[in-house]
Design an enzyme around this catalytic site. Structure first.
Site, PDB file in Angstrom:
ATOM      1  N   ASP A  81       6.902  24.375 -35.170  1.00  0.00           N
ATOM      2  CA  ASP A  81       7.924  24.669 -36.167  1.00  0.00           C
ATOM      3  C   ASP A  81       7.317  24.237 -37.504  1.00  0.00           C
ATOM      4  O   ASP A  81       6.366  23.451 -37.535  1.00  0.00           O
ATOM      5  CB  ASP A  81       9.185  23.868 -35.842  1.00  0.00           C
ATOM      6  CG  ASP A  81      10.237  23.980 -36.938  1.00  0.00           C
ATOM      7  OD1 ASP A  81      10.539  25.111 -37.335  1.00  0.00           O
ATOM      8  OD2 ASP A  81      10.722  22.931 -37.381  1.00  0.00           O
TER       9      ASP A  81
ATOM     10  N   CYS B 203       0.842  -1.193   0.000  1.00  0.00           N
ATOM     11  CA  CYS B 203       0.000   0.000   0.000  1.00  0.00           C
ATOM     12  C   CYS B 203       0.876   1.241   0.000  1.00  0.00           C
ATOM     13  O   CYS B 203       2.104   1.161   0.056  1.00  0.00           O
ATOM     14  CB  CYS B 203      -0.936   0.007   1.205  1.00  0.00           C
ATOM     15  SG  CYS B 203      -0.068   0.158   2.784  1.00  0.00           S
TER      16      CYS B 203
ATOM     17  N   ASP C 191      15.551  23.771 -32.341  1.00  0.00           N
ATOM     18  CA  ASP C 191      14.321  23.991 -31.581  1.00  0.00           C
ATOM     19  C   ASP C 191      14.513  23.712 -30.093  1.00  0.00           C
ATOM     20  O   ASP C 191      13.556  23.802 -29.320  1.00  0.00           O
ATOM     21  CB  ASP C 191      13.192  23.083 -32.110  1.00  0.00           C
ATOM     22  CG  ASP C 191      12.776  23.440 -33.527  1.00  0.00           C
ATOM     23  OD1 ASP C 191      12.768  24.633 -33.839  1.00  0.00           O
ATOM     24  OD2 ASP C 191      12.468  22.516 -34.310  1.00  0.00           O
TER      25      ASP C 191
ATOM     26  N   CYS D  59       3.482   1.646   2.607  1.00  0.00           N
ATOM     27  CA  CYS D  59       4.742   0.932   2.363  1.00  0.00           C
ATOM     28  C   CYS D  59       5.706   1.798   1.568  1.00  0.00           C
ATOM     29  O   CYS D  59       6.906   1.840   1.853  1.00  0.00           O
ATOM     30  CB  CYS D  59       4.469  -0.372   1.615  1.00  0.00           C
ATOM     31  SG  CYS D  59       3.474  -1.563   2.525  1.00  0.00           S
TER      32      CYS D  59
ATOM     33  N   ASP E 125      11.282  19.668 -34.497  1.00  0.00           N
ATOM     34  CA  ASP E 125      11.999  18.439 -34.860  1.00  0.00           C
ATOM     35  C   ASP E 125      13.511  18.590 -34.918  1.00  0.00           C
ATOM     36  O   ASP E 125      14.228  17.595 -35.016  1.00  0.00           O
ATOM     37  CB  ASP E 125      11.516  17.939 -36.224  1.00  0.00           C
ATOM     38  CG  ASP E 125      12.032  18.812 -37.363  1.00  0.00           C
ATOM     39  OD1 ASP E 125      11.986  20.047 -37.222  1.00  0.00           O
ATOM     40  OD2 ASP E 125      12.492  18.262 -38.378  1.00  0.00           O
TER      41      ASP E 125
END
Length: 832
Positions: A519, A33, A727, A36, A723
């Site tokens: 972009d 749980c 960037d 723990c 990409d």
């Protein structure tokens, strides 16, 4: 220095010795749980050598950086096991690792000289060792076959350590649950069934003695492990967890029953009789609840395990001979054969043959992709009808699938801000329940004496029964699992659809996206530029050769397209010196004392040139080449939109999300794309350098989102999708950086989200997964609150004609946790 992990950065000082940091990953068995996990976190965080700690209840894992020289990893593991009763096993997700079987004493192998390239040898059992090594120094096959003085062989495949630890825990809980059920059934029969001769005191004592024996076994064998866990959590971690509630409630029921049995044996029976059926059924129902919860968590983790896509066998080709080997033994320099309709064992490059390969598992492309000599192939993809001979480029432990799986695991380990709230609630839950229990006990004691006019002993017994029920019926596990259970499934679901969330924070906020900034080249468009127009104001025959020499090594899409065009014309490149890229502008160099420049017209101050201006006005991307400042060549390039760009942009706009374009391209080309996507002119910027993109995103983040009139303005969430390496600044500046990837070098991205499949629809998937995630988290929190309030009221006797009997209070964990787990698992089949 062989005792240092291969992935641990270190250095040696002659006086101080060895120091630095090593990355440690532990698989933890025994967590049930959120208490723990809190206990584990506090235990590890208390060690001064442990930093950058991450833990996960669902993954049963702890990950941290350890200061070398202060405490060793093995000492940390022993400390955790001693103070928490959890079982630890060290694993690794870096470097290469093999489990080898020794034909002799494995201890001798650990103590012997290790082959060059081996960083660590760990003893697993008397016959098995784990070898961590650098695959670039020594190959796996060479290591097994001729690296050791004694004969060694590859051990049978092991499951993912996380899955293996989880499976062991499920089996252990299952066995104890079965034992508890077997022992509880006779107790229930003897307590509830209409047995003969119950009026006979001797028979009644015999039946009660059997109940006592079985209840004692259950209390000490099945429920026994709860005691050290609860006490150690209280002493060492100062955590009052769910196990303490179980200990208090089951102990109270058991001790009360033992006292009642003693009174029966002394011929002074209590009016309530014994509660052996209550104590045994409590433990059994708790164990059933924990087994079902553990089993469901384990299945949820298994079903989204990306590493399972890997093939287990490979056929290597060596001097025209073929040999089938375990894929774990592949090494750099290998050439392997891929048969028709088989799965590729790892990444590589085709050196002969042709076929069609199904890459849908990674790219999402439903149609097979043709592969010929020179084509790149990816692990886990499925070969078509042809035979391929492939040269390995990445070993199985470091290929595309392994990289993606590692990134997904990172997201599962990370915790969103809302998780901190859940952890705080769960931490204070048990102490609050203990206080409520005391209030319930005192209240019913007072009611029994003053209102019901019962004797003191009867009132105490009644109060104890209500208190026991309240203790056991409340359950913080649902609160603790509300967030991590959904995180695990959501990241797996997104990964299956080609969207990699690298952090839980991105999932938490993506559904609130107010602006998406793109972009252009390679993101909105395919990035496959073609030459539409070309002009050569200078009639010099060396123009093309000089230009190809200048841009031949550039990776910019425009330069690549122009260079490819020149090569198809048979142009031979001249040798240009001092070539230098100017970010966002172009390339410059020198040849025989002349200055060569190639790039956009704005940088070269040629936008109004009579050769350049007509091409710009047609909406082409313009690329100019100058020699000593004089225009020598100009190219007009065009690009096409990605297949799903228009549909993605339309759906984003229909959702009320504002779309923007930031591009380093010429204004005409940017406006042409914006026109096709119905993006207003105010939302586009052309001829941007990286810092221009950063400034634009900063401005968007500074303006509160006021889309709903009359509502309070909220902080905007800006998603940037790009990409290229140029960037990177914009990706970092945006709230969520999205990297459009072509499906291979995903590890190079520093974005928050990686689109493995080259499709913009991945942005819609990311937003949808985020929305589904928050809905399920909200449901989980709501259910946890409603359940605990109703359960506690029913257990405390707040309703006159409805209450939860104490023997059935153990169903609480099952009833509270299962809907939370189901909400997470059902996300796999949600419409995304």
């Amino acid at each position: 220095m062989r005792d240092i992990e291969a992935n641990a950065p270190h250095r040696v000082d002659p006086e101080i010795g060895l120091f630095g940091k090593e990355h440690v990953i532990l698989s933890i068995s025994g967590m049930t749980c959120t208490g723990c996990e809190t206990k584990l976190s506090r235990t590890l965080a208390a060690l001064p050598a442990v930093t950058e700690l991450k833990t996960s209840l669902v993954l049963s894992r702890a990950e941290f950086e350890l200061e070398i020289g202060i405490i060793s990893a093995s000492e940390v593991m022993r400390h955790v096991e001693r103070t928490t009763e959890f079982k630890c096993e060290r694993t690794s997700n870096q470097g290469s690792s093999l489990h080898l079987v020794c034909y002799g004493n494995a201890t001798d192998i650990v103590k012997s000289e290790w082959p060059h390239g081996v960083a660590e040898v760990k003893l697993i059992d008397r016959k098995t060792v784990q070898v961590n090594f650098d695959a670039k120094i020594v190959g796996a096959r060479d290591l097994v076959e001729k690296g050791w003085p004694a004969p060694m062989s590859l051990a049978p495949p092991r499951a993912d350590p996380t899955l293996e630890a989880g499976a062991r825990h499920v089996h252990q809980v299952g066995y104890m649950t079965l034992l508890s059920i077997v022992l509880t059934i006779p107790v229930l029969v003897l307590s509830w069934a209409p047995l003969p001769d119950t009026s006979n005191k001797r028979k009644e004592i015999q039946f009660s003695s059997i109940c006592l024996a079985f209840a004692t076994i259950i209390q000490f064998v099945v429920a026994g492990p709860f005691y050290p866990k609860a006490l150690k959590a209280l002493v060492f971690s100062r955590v009052i967890e769910m196990d303490l509630l179980i200990v208090l409630s089951t102990s109270a029921a058991y001790i009360f029953s033992v006292v009642a049995f003693g009174r029966l044996a002394a011929d002074r029976p209590l009016p309530t009789g014994q509660l052996f059926q209550t104590s045994t059924l409590l433990v059994t129902l708790i164990m059933i609840g924990r087994f079902v919860a553990a089993f469901a968590r384990q299945k949820a983790v298994e079903t989204i395990s990306i590493r399972s896509l890997q093939s287990s066998m490979a056929t290597i080709v060596d001097e025209d001979a073929e040999k089938e080997i375990d894929a774990r033994l592949l090494q750099y320099g290998d050439v392997f054969r891929v048969s028709p309709d088989s799965k590729l064992p790892t990444d590589g490059t085709v050196i002969s043959g042709s076929s069609e390969i199904d890459e849908a598992m990674l790219t999402g492309e439903p149609r097979p992709v043709e592969k010929t000599k020179g084509s790149h192939v990816i692990a886990g993809s499925i070969n078509g009808p042809g035979v391929l001979i492939v040269r390995l480029t990445r070993i199985p432990g470091d290929n595309t699938i392994s990289t993606i799986a590692g990134m997904v695991d990172e997201a599962k380990l990370s915790k969103p801000k809302i998780q901190k709230i859940a952890d705080q609630v769960a931490t204070h839950f048990v102490p609050v329940i203990v206080i409520i229990t005391l209030v319930v006990f005192c209240t019913w004691l007072a009611i029994g004496i003053t209102a019901q006019h019962k004797s003191g002993s009867e009132s105490v017994i009644q109060a104890i029964i209500y208190a026991i029920t309240v203790l056991i019926v409340s359950c913080p596990c649902a609160i603790g699992l509300a967030v991590p259970m959904v995180i695990v499934v959501a990241t797996g679901v997104a990964a299956e659809r080609g969207v990699i969330f690298k952090s839980a924070d991105a999932i938490e906020v993506a559904y609130k996206t107010s602006h998406v900034v793109f972009d252009k080249t390679g993101t909105l468009t395919q990035g496959k530029l073609t030459i539409a127009r070309e002009e050569y104001p200078s009639a010099s025959p060396s123009t093309k050769a000089l230009l190809l020499g200048l841009i031949g090594s550039s990776k910019h899409p425009v330069s690549v397209a122009v260079a490819a065009h020149l090569k198809t014309e048979g142009v031979t490149a001249s040798t240009v010196s001092d070539v230098r890229s100017v970010v966002g502008k172009g390339v410059e160099g020198t040849f025989a004392g002349r200055t060569l420049c190639a790039g956009n017209s704005r940088w070269l101050n040629l936008s109004n040139d009579p050769f350049v201006q007509p091409i710009l006005s047609q909406g082409y991307t313009v690329f100019c080449f100058t020699v000593d400042g004089s225009l020598a060549a100009v190219f007009g390039l065009e690009d096409s939109l990605r297949e799903d760009t228009l549909s993605t942009a339309t759906k984003l706009q229909q959702s009320g999300i504002s779309i923007h374009i930031l591009s380093g391209d010429d204004d005409g080309a940017v406006r042409a794309v914006a026109s096709q996507l119905n993006i207003p002119a105010s939302n586009i910027r052309s001829r941007c350098i990286p810092t221009d993109k950063q400034t634009y995103i900063k401005a968007l983040l500074a303006v509160p989102n006021t889309q709903r009139p009359g509502k309070k303005a909220i902080e905007p969430v800006v998603m940037f999708c790009g990409d290229g390496t140029n960037d990177a600044i914009a990706l970092a500046q945006a709230t969520i950086g999205v990297h459009m990837n072509e499906g291979t070098d995903v590890a190079q991205s520093a974005a928050d989200v990686v689109l493995v499949r080259p499709r913009l629809s991945g942005i819609l998937i990311a937003i949808t997964v985020s929305r589904k995630w928050i809905h399920r988290v909200a449901f989980n929190f709501g259910w946890s609150f409603v359940y605990n309030v109703l359960a506690i009221l029913l257990a405390a006797g707040a309703f006159v004609h409805a209450r939860i009997p104490p023997e059935f209070a153990g169903l609480g964990e099952l009833v509270s946790v299962l809907p939370v787990i189901a909400a997470g698992i059902l996300l796999r089949w949600a419409k995304i």
